[in-house]
Design a protein around this motif. Structure first.
Motif, PDB file in Angstrom:
ATOM      1  N   ASP A  43      51.984  55.818  78.728  1.00 52.00           N
ATOM      2  CA  ASP A  43      51.092  56.095  79.195  1.00 52.00           C
ATOM      3  C   ASP A  43      51.154  55.527  80.769  1.00 52.00           C
ATOM      4  O   ASP A  43      50.683  56.222  82.004  1.00 52.00           O
ATOM      5  CB  ASP A  43      49.886  54.540  78.943  1.00 52.00           C
ATOM      6  N   THR A  44      52.323  55.042  80.826  1.00 52.85           N
ATOM      7  CA  THR A  44      53.003  55.849  82.131  1.00 52.85           C
ATOM      8  C   THR A  44      53.293  55.937  83.477  1.00 52.85           C
ATOM      9  O   THR A  44      52.768  56.632  84.384  1.00 52.85           O
ATOM     10  CB  THR A  44      53.748  53.866  81.733  1.00 52.85           C
ATOM     11  N   TRP A  45      53.423  57.173  82.101  1.00 54.62           N
ATOM     12  CA  TRP A  45      54.544  58.610  83.661  1.00 54.62           C
ATOM     13  C   TRP A  45      52.282  59.617  83.949  1.00 54.62           C
ATOM     14  O   TRP A  45      51.847  60.124  84.623  1.00 54.62           O
ATOM     15  CB  TRP A  45      54.313  60.066  82.242  1.00 54.62           C
ATOM     16  N   LEU A  46      51.901  58.902  82.740  1.00 52.96           N
ATOM     17  CA  LEU A  46      49.493  59.695  83.345  1.00 52.96           C
ATOM     18  C   LEU A  46      49.321  58.986  84.104  1.00 52.96           C
ATOM     19  O   LEU A  46      48.008  58.589  84.773  1.00 52.96           O
ATOM     20  CB  LEU A  46      48.739  59.485  81.635  1.00 52.96           C
ATOM     21  N   VAL A  47      49.308  57.497  84.316  1.00 47.46           N
ATOM     22  CA  VAL A  47      48.722  56.614  85.962  1.00 47.46           C
ATOM     23  C   VAL A  47      49.802  56.646  86.890  1.00 47.46           C
ATOM     24  O   VAL A  47      50.888  56.677  86.564  1.00 47.46           O
ATOM     25  CB  VAL A  47      48.365  55.081  85.278  1.00 47.46           C
ATOM     26  N   GLY A  48      48.935  57.401  87.867  1.00 50.72           N
ATOM     27  CA  GLY A  48      49.041  57.329  89.294  1.00 50.72           C
ATOM     28  C   GLY A  48      48.313  57.385  90.578  1.00 50.72           C
ATOM     29  O   GLY A  48      47.065  56.828  90.348  1.00 50.72           O
ATOM     30  N   ALA A  49      48.772  58.058  91.136  1.00 46.03           N
ATOM     31  CA  ALA A  49      48.113  58.430  92.462  1.00 46.03           C
ATOM     32  C   ALA A  49      46.714  59.392  91.312  1.00 46.03           C
ATOM     33  O   ALA A  49      45.411  59.290  92.631  1.00 46.03           O
ATOM     34  CB  ALA A  49      48.333  60.005  93.339  1.00 46.03           C
ATOM     35  N   ASP A  50      46.343  59.827  90.738  1.00 44.51           N
ATOM     36  CA  ASP A  50      45.229  60.565  90.077  1.00 44.51           C
ATOM     37  C   ASP A  50      44.506  60.213  89.443  1.00 44.51           C
ATOM     38  O   ASP A  50      42.969  60.023  89.640  1.00 44.51           O
ATOM     39  CB  ASP A  50      45.760  62.186  89.295  1.00 44.51           C
ATOM     40  N   ASP A  86      43.509  56.154  87.498  1.00 43.35           N
ATOM     41  CA  ASP A  86      44.268  54.564  87.257  1.00 43.35           C
ATOM     42  C   ASP A  86      44.354  54.126  85.820  1.00 43.35           C
ATOM     43  O   ASP A  86      45.245  53.244  85.512  1.00 43.35           O
ATOM     44  CB  ASP A  86      42.743  53.855  87.764  1.00 43.35           C
ATOM     45  N   ARG A  87      43.500  55.162  84.595  1.00 40.60           N
ATOM     46  CA  ARG A  87      43.684  54.645  83.727  1.00 40.60           C
ATOM     47  C   ARG A  87      44.123  55.855  82.509  1.00 40.60           C
ATOM     48  O   ARG A  87      44.097  57.167  82.808  1.00 40.60           O
ATOM     49  CB  ARG A  87      42.390  54.039  82.992  1.00 40.60           C
ATOM     50  N   ARG A 127      44.369  61.798  79.895  1.00 42.80           N
ATOM     51  CA  ARG A 127      43.992  62.309  78.959  1.00 42.80           C
ATOM     52  C   ARG A 127      42.882  63.023  78.683  1.00 42.80           C
ATOM     53  O   ARG A 127      43.064  64.351  78.571  1.00 42.80           O
ATOM     54  CB  ARG A 127      44.220  61.305  76.951  1.00 42.80           C
ATOM     55  N   ALA A 128      41.750  62.339  79.066  1.00 41.69           N
ATOM     56  CA  ALA A 128      40.721  62.746  78.967  1.00 41.69           C
ATOM     57  C   ALA A 128      40.890  64.399  80.023  1.00 41.69           C
ATOM     58  O   ALA A 128      40.176  65.509  79.095  1.00 41.69           O
ATOM     59  CB  ALA A 128      39.249  62.046  79.332  1.00 41.69           C
ATOM     60  N   ALA A 129      41.210  64.415  80.842  1.00 41.64           N
ATOM     61  CA  ALA A 129      41.055  65.576  82.170  1.00 41.64           C
ATOM     62  C   ALA A 129      41.995  66.589  81.173  1.00 41.64           C
ATOM     63  O   ALA A 129      42.067  67.618  81.990  1.00 41.64           O
ATOM     64  CB  ALA A 129      41.819  64.658  82.922  1.00 41.64           C
ATOM     65  N   TYR A 130      42.944  65.883  81.079  1.00 45.46           N
ATOM     66  CA  TYR A 130      44.100  67.572  80.229  1.00 45.46           C
ATOM     67  C   TYR A 130      42.933  67.934  79.407  1.00 45.46           C
ATOM     68  O   TYR A 130      43.353  68.739  78.860  1.00 45.46           O
ATOM     69  CB  TYR A 130      45.271  67.072  79.860  1.00 45.46           C
ATOM     70  N   LEU A 131      42.875  67.250  78.129  1.00 46.69           N
ATOM     71  CA  LEU A 131      41.501  67.672  77.408  1.00 46.69           C
ATOM     72  C   LEU A 131      40.659  68.890  77.879  1.00 46.69           C
ATOM     73  O   LEU A 131      41.161  69.981  76.906  1.00 46.69           O
ATOM     74  CB  LEU A 131      41.013  66.478  76.185  1.00 46.69           C
TER      75      LEU A 131
END
Length: 252
Positions: free
Chosen positions: A213-220, A222-223, A228-232
């Protein structure tokens, strides 16, 4: 998530990579090539490594085992290189570990011929994930125990560096002019017919769940679940239109 191990000794830097990966021993008695979260490419390179590496594995391509490698910056205190010390100080917590393959050779197309089926499957995969880093100058392939292994996917999925424009690039064509295996990929239509139907939302969801999770949350995002939904959505949509992005004249 990927299996987690803890780094206990920093062994040596690998100067070949621009992100300064290093060899690290872990508490499971394994030795890993570490890709650090504090490197210049940032966590998105690690996200790409997990998504692409674990997807390739599920499509039958050989990829060294990946783990989440927990790093305590203290392991770099004895390292004489100031750049390495700074990198380790900035990389506390989860990093990516790739199983070190002792004695592996860098791939040479003249010394290591690859059959048309494998070359075509590998080129199909690289076209799908938009891998711009598989050229004859830098193949990012290893030969180990007479098998070709895929490494270094941090430069893939470059749509995620500009999410506002990602949808417009979802079916972007892949240029294979510089791909190290392009001359041998004469069965790309057959590879497409086999692999494209296998890249399902269910498979992608399984792979995305492995990313910390920590690699996915950032500037783009918040959760992590939103990321994951956007990548999917992006990767599912790309999988449905392989005839558009495969090198011209090669799709089924």
């Amino acid at each position: 998530m990927l299996r987690q191990v803890t780094g206990i000794r920093y062994v040596t830097p690998l100067r070949e990579g621009g992100s300064l990966p290093g060899v690290v021993e872990a508490d499971d008695l394994g030795t890993y090539v570490a890709k650090f979260s504090g490197a210049g490419q940032g966590p998105k390179a690690l996200v790409a490594e997990v998504i692409c590496g674990e997807l390739a594995r599920r499509l039958g391509l050989a990829v060294p085992r990946l783990v989440v490698l927990d790093i305590d910056p203290v392991i770099g205190r004895a390292e004489p290189d100031q750049e390495v010390q700074e990198l380790l100080r900035n990389s506390g917590g989860p990093n990516l570990g790739m199983d070190f393959l002792p004695g592996a050779l860098g791939y040479d197309p003249l010394a290591h011929p690859v059959d048309a089926d494998l070359a075509s499957r590998l080129l199909w995969f690289d076209a799908y994930v938009e891998n711009v880093d598989r050229s004859w100058r830098n193949p990012n392939l290893l030969v180990w125990h007479r098998q070709v292994w895929l490494i270094d996917h941090g430069a893939c999925l470059y749509f995620h560096h500009n999410w506002p424009r990602a949808a417009a690039a979802v079916h972007r064509a892949y240029r294979a002019d510089d791909h190290v295996l392009a001359p041998y990929a004469t069965r790309l239509a057959e590879a497409d017919a086999d692999l494209a139907p296998r890249v399902t939302p269910a498979l992608l969801t399984e792979v995305l769940a492995l990313v910390p999770d920590t690699w996915l949350v950032g500037a783009d995002f918040d959760r992590a679940d939103a990321a994951r939904a956007a990548y999917l959505v992006h990767l599912s949509n790309r999988a449905t239109r392989s005839a558009v992005w495969l090198p011209q004249g090669r799709a089924a």
